[in-house]
Design a protein around this motif. Sequence first.
Motif, mmCIF file in Angstrom:
data_model
loop_
_atom_site.group_PDB
_atom_site.id
_atom_site.type_symbol
_atom_site.label_atom_id
_atom_site.label_comp_id
_atom_site.label_asym_id
_atom_site.label_seq_id
_atom_site.Cartn_x
_atom_site.Cartn_y
_atom_site.Cartn_z
ATOM 1 N N ALA A 7 0.590 -1.410 0.135
ATOM 2 C CA ALA A 7 0.212 0.339 -0.206
ATOM 3 C C ALA A 7 1.122 1.601 -0.333
ATOM 4 C CB ALA A 7 -0.711 -0.163 1.299
ATOM 5 N N GLY B 208 2.658 1.799 -3.075
ATOM 6 C CA GLY B 208 1.919 2.271 -3.783
ATOM 7 C C GLY B 208 1.231 4.096 -4.360
ATOM 8 N N TYR B 209 1.335 3.855 -2.713
ATOM 9 C CA TYR B 209 1.395 5.248 -2.677
ATOM 10 C C TYR B 209 2.236 6.322 -2.921
ATOM 11 C CZ TYR B 209 0.841 9.650 0.128
ATOM 12 O OH TYR B 209 0.795 11.168 0.134
ATOM 13 N N LEU C 83 -3.619 7.335 -10.174
ATOM 14 C CA LEU C 83 -4.169 5.853 -9.456
ATOM 15 C C LEU C 83 -4.230 4.644 -10.484
ATOM 16 C CD1 LEU C 83 -5.506 4.420 -7.159
ATOM 17 C CD2 LEU C 83 -7.579 5.093 -8.563
ATOM 18 N N PRO C 84 -4.690 4.630 -12.010
ATOM 19 C CA PRO C 84 -4.284 3.450 -12.257
ATOM 20 C C PRO C 84 -3.206 3.117 -12.600
ATOM 21 C CG PRO C 84 -5.532 5.232 -14.339
ATOM 22 C CD PRO C 84 -5.503 5.423 -12.315
ATOM 23 N N SER D 108 -0.503 3.804 -11.053
ATOM 24 C CA SER D 108 0.438 2.836 -9.693
ATOM 25 C C SER D 108 0.147 1.829 -9.552
ATOM 26 C CB SER D 108 -0.456 3.804 -8.800
ATOM 27 O OG SER D 108 -1.551 4.094 -8.607
ATOM 28 N N LEU D 109 -1.540 1.349 -9.652
ATOM 29 C CA LEU D 109 -1.881 0.091 -9.943
ATOM 30 C C LEU D 109 -1.365 -1.095 -10.612
ATOM 31 C CD1 LEU D 109 -6.318 0.923 -8.989
ATOM 32 C CD2 LEU D 109 -3.546 0.408 -6.950
ATOM 33 N N LEU E 162 2.150 -1.118 -9.274
ATOM 34 C CA LEU E 162 2.369 -2.822 -8.622
ATOM 35 C C LEU E 162 1.866 -4.081 -8.948
ATOM 36 C CD1 LEU E 162 2.679 -1.605 -5.934
ATOM 37 C CD2 LEU E 162 0.440 -1.151 -5.228
ATOM 38 N N GLY E 163 0.352 -4.116 -9.836
ATOM 39 C CA GLY E 163 0.107 -4.707 -10.199
ATOM 40 C C GLY E 163 1.132 -5.669 -10.866
#
Length: 363
Positions: free
Chosen positions: A300, A303-304, A320-321, A323-324, A327-328
């Motif tokens: 988390a 991601g931030y 947001l998308p 970073s996700l 991270l993914g």
Amino acid sequence: MTPGFPTASAEVFRDILARGVDTAIITQDQAERLAALAAGPEEPADDERLRFVTGFADVFVTFGVLLFLGAVHVLGGSMLGGGWSSALVAVFAWALAELFTRRRRMALPSIVLLLIFTVSCAYAAALAIAGTPSLPASLDREPVTVFGAAAVTVGLVALHYRRFGVPITIAAGTAALAAALVALAASIAPEPVAAHLPVIVAGAGLAVFALAMRFDLSDPARLTRRSDIAFWLHLLAAPLIVHPVLSALVAARSDMALDSNATASLSASGAQASVLGVVLLLSIVALVTDRRAILVSGLAYAGYTIGDLIRQIGLGNSALPLSLLVLGAFVLMLSAGWRPLRRAVLRLLPGDVSRRLPHPVGL
């Protein structure tokens, strides 16, 4: 999964070996040799096995447990009050564990019943010690109440483990013990504890991690109940260690971002690099110990920080998308290459250290 056996049969075989070791019918070494003989030359399908569900019956029973105990809590609260209601829920949770844990040995209902029992005991004890119908919004100013409730919970959870032997019980009791010790310290020296609480919490996390590793190292092939106990302890230790460290770095980054001068910008970038560096270190520790829970707690914050970096380069609307996505991709690449990466990391360690670590993937 054992080759030639259905998944359920492999789980039953593993449980038989674990019970054989726990009851001293066979030794740890004999259990490992029997498992290796059954597995043949192939590596196990999963290098961090943990049984949650053996069939839909587990989910069905868990749903019934939640409905029943939820109704007991509501009705008991309306007729007896919050403290007695929680005590009643704890009694019923124990009674249900006699059937679904001790007799039928169902994994998911056993975990849920233990968690409900622990929380209910802690809440009932806290209300009894405080002598009030409800607890204050914040308990940080009530160290005596927290200490008493945690100490009572430790004792009751120990009795639960002696009766039922659910692996997660050790983690629940350890959490209660840590809360009791911190509350005791706060009652003796409130100001120093408040000033250094993040350091104390991180220290408690390291102690829990050391306990988890003790269980892990005692069962390197991960065949017995000790491996499951270690999993839950790692799951408890990870946020205790990660949250104080990374939250402090993220807070420092946010404070520096308010200052527009060059020195503050460099410091903010250093804080971002520190967060990502800590996550990378957690990845290495996770690979060494073969425990993914250690890494999950830091994702988390990673991601931030990644989103923060994306906003800095002018892509705020897609932060947001993106970073996700990053991270993914990191999680998927790490998962896909887990075994070869772990082999590479273990080769960098001294031989005597590497040989003592869990080796469930045939390293």
